[in-house]
Design a protein around this motif. Structure first.
Motif, short mmCIF file in Angstrom:
data_model
loop_
_atom_site.label_atom_id
_atom_site.label_comp_id
_atom_site.label_asym_id
_atom_site.label_seq_id
_atom_site.Cartn_x
_atom_site.Cartn_y
_atom_site.Cartn_z
N GLY A 18 -57.08 18.23 -15.43
CA GLY A 18 -56.05 17.20 -15.53
C GLY A 18 -54.91 17.52 -14.59
O GLY A 18 -54.80 18.64 -14.09
N LYS A 19 -54.06 16.54 -14.34
CA LYS A 19 -52.91 16.78 -13.44
C LYS A 19 -51.94 17.72 -14.15
O LYS A 19 -51.55 17.47 -15.30
CB LYS A 19 -52.24 15.45 -13.12
CG LYS A 19 -51.47 15.50 -11.81
CD LYS A 19 -51.10 14.10 -11.38
CE LYS A 19 -49.93 14.08 -10.43
NZ LYS A 19 -50.09 14.86 -9.24
N ASN A 20 -51.59 18.80 -13.47
CA ASN A 20 -50.67 19.78 -14.06
C ASN A 20 -49.54 20.02 -13.06
O ASN A 20 -49.64 20.87 -12.19
CB ASN A 20 -51.45 21.07 -14.36
CG ASN A 20 -50.61 22.09 -15.08
OD1 ASN A 20 -49.39 21.94 -15.18
ND2 ASN A 20 -51.24 23.12 -15.60
N PRO B 32 -56.14 22.24 -7.42
CA PRO B 32 -57.14 21.43 -8.15
C PRO B 32 -58.55 22.00 -8.04
O PRO B 32 -59.27 22.06 -9.03
CB PRO B 32 -57.04 20.05 -7.47
CG PRO B 32 -55.72 20.03 -6.81
CD PRO B 32 -55.45 21.43 -6.39
N GLN B 33 -58.94 22.43 -6.83
CA GLN B 33 -60.32 22.92 -6.70
C GLN B 33 -60.53 24.28 -7.35
O GLN B 33 -61.60 24.53 -7.92
CB GLN B 33 -60.79 22.89 -5.24
CG GLN B 33 -60.08 23.83 -4.30
CD GLN B 33 -60.48 23.55 -2.86
OE1 GLN B 33 -60.12 22.52 -2.31
NE2 GLN B 33 -61.21 24.47 -2.25
N VAL B 34 -59.50 25.14 -7.31
CA VAL B 34 -59.62 26.45 -7.98
C VAL B 34 -59.72 26.25 -9.49
O VAL B 34 -60.55 26.86 -10.16
CB VAL B 34 -58.43 27.37 -7.60
CG1 VAL B 34 -58.39 28.61 -8.47
CG2 VAL B 34 -58.51 27.77 -6.14
N ARG B 35 -58.87 25.35 -10.02
CA ARG B 35 -58.87 25.09 -11.47
C ARG B 35 -60.19 24.43 -11.90
O ARG B 35 -60.72 24.75 -12.96
CB ARG B 35 -57.66 24.25 -11.87
CG ARG B 35 -56.38 25.11 -11.91
CD ARG B 35 -55.12 24.31 -12.11
NE ARG B 35 -55.17 23.50 -13.30
CZ ARG B 35 -54.88 22.20 -13.34
NH1 ARG B 35 -54.51 21.58 -12.25
NH2 ARG B 35 -54.92 21.55 -14.46
N LEU B 41 -66.62 27.25 -15.12
CA LEU B 41 -67.15 28.57 -15.47
C LEU B 41 -66.77 28.96 -16.89
O LEU B 41 -67.45 29.75 -17.53
CB LEU B 41 -66.62 29.64 -14.50
CG LEU B 41 -67.09 29.61 -13.06
CD1 LEU B 41 -66.56 30.84 -12.32
CD2 LEU B 41 -68.60 29.59 -12.97
N THR B 42 -65.65 28.43 -17.37
CA THR B 42 -65.13 28.86 -18.68
C THR B 42 -65.39 27.85 -19.80
O THR B 42 -64.70 27.88 -20.82
CB THR B 42 -63.62 29.12 -18.61
OG1 THR B 42 -62.99 27.91 -18.19
CG2 THR B 42 -63.24 30.24 -17.67
N HIS B 43 -66.32 26.96 -19.62
CA HIS B 43 -66.67 25.94 -20.62
C HIS B 43 -65.46 25.04 -20.93
O HIS B 43 -65.27 24.64 -22.06
CB HIS B 43 -67.15 26.53 -21.95
CG HIS B 43 -68.20 27.58 -21.86
ND1 HIS B 43 -69.09 27.82 -22.87
CD2 HIS B 43 -68.51 28.46 -20.88
CE1 HIS B 43 -69.90 28.81 -22.50
NE2 HIS B 43 -69.55 29.20 -21.31
N GLY B 44 -64.60 24.82 -19.97
CA GLY B 44 -63.48 23.90 -20.14
C GLY B 44 -62.32 24.45 -20.94
O GLY B 44 -61.58 23.69 -21.57
N ASP B 45 -62.14 25.77 -20.91
CA ASP B 45 -61.02 26.40 -21.64
C ASP B 45 -59.74 26.29 -20.78
O ASP B 45 -59.48 27.14 -19.91
CB ASP B 45 -61.38 27.87 -21.92
CG ASP B 45 -60.35 28.57 -22.79
OD1 ASP B 45 -59.20 28.10 -22.85
OD2 ASP B 45 -60.71 29.59 -23.40
#
Lengths: 100, 178
Positions: A18-20, B32-35, B41-45
């Motif tokens: 999401g946008k942060n 954005p791309q790193v996140r 990798l973290t199942h959306g944590d």
């Protein structure tokens, strides 16, 4: 299922961040203190200032007429004392910061 | 997205004069791309992703002088992020051993594949860490095999075999759903 279909499915269903808008400011606040990368410039400027002061003192003592002291001599002397003091203070400050 | 020239200019400013504003621009462009990579990798944590991504950029800032430009800045960031993720997973495993808690069901849950609500992404989470990373980088982040090998620090052939195995597993799981 071919590669393209798998790719399409993964792209569609993958997690999307999401946008942060606070992310970047938070990272910037956590960055370590700035390095003194301009330290060498200060050293060069200090050395040049000390050399200039020495040259000015030698010139004053060598070329001024000690029999007659003019207002100009007094002004030159006062100015040189002030500048020399300032340079000495800068050099001392630089040495103290380097020790820290 | 930054152009290659802008990217080089900003990195040079960071290296030469420790320009934080330039680094801020790089963070804004690449976060954005790193996140997204870490999120998959973290199942959306979300919370863990924010911590890992922050740590990634702080490490990038500290080590920016060691960036030689052999790979792109983005690939270099993926590599730091992947290292951060691996370190975190190692910590979690060590803590689990100490507390003797039962292992995460996601890593061994092939039985869950039969779940009708299963999605491709959920199937992805069943893969081992290395296979999941390879699939994420190849299919979601669109990285070529060569760059994936740089990020994961393994030979290109190993990346190919991880991808091959992962694809077979994903097809099996998804096939069960169809």
């Amino acid at each position: 299922m071919d590669d393209n279909k798998l790719k399409q499915l993964l792209k569609e269903q993958s997690y999307k961040p999401g946008k942060n808008e606070w992310f970047t400011p938070r990272v910037m606040n956590k960055l370590p203190a700035k390095q003194h990368s301009t330290g060498w410039i200060n050293v060069v400027v200090n050395i040049a200032a000390v050399i200039a002061c020495i040259v000015a003192w030698v010139m004053m003592l060598r070329y001024s007429d000690h029999q007659v002291i003019t207002v100009r001599d007094i002004m030159y002397f006062t100015g040189l004392v002030g500048v020399s003091g300032l340079v000495a203070w800068q050099v001392l400050k630089g040495l103290v910061l380097a020790d820290e | 997205m930054l152009s290659k020239l802008d990217e080089i200019k900003l990195i040079s400013q960071c290296v030469l004069v420790d320009d934080r504003r330039a680094f801020g621009t790089l963070v804004e462009a690449y976060q954005p791309q790193v996140r997204r990579f870490l999120l998959n990798l973290t199942h959306g944590d979300d919370n863990l992703v924010d911590d890992l991504a922050q740590e990634t950029f702080i490490k990038a800032y500290i080590n920016v002088r060691s960036f030689k430009g052999l790979s792109s800045f983005g690939t270099w960031l993926y590599r730091i992020a992947y290292n951060e993720f691996c370190t975190n997973q190692r910590k979690i495993r060590e803590e689990r051993i100490l507390t003797e808690a039962p292992p995460d069901t996601a890593s061994e849950g092939s039985e869950r594949a039969a779940d009708a609500a299963m999605t491709v992404t959920q199937a992805l989470q069943m893969l081992p860490e290395v296979e999941r990373t390879a699939v994420t980088l190849f299919y979601i982040e669109d990285l070529p095999i060569k760059k994936i090998a740089v990020v994961m620090q393994i030979p290109e052939n190993t990346v190919k075999s991880h991808l091959h195995r992962a694809k077979d597993k994903l097809r099996t799981i998804i096939g069960e759903l169809d």
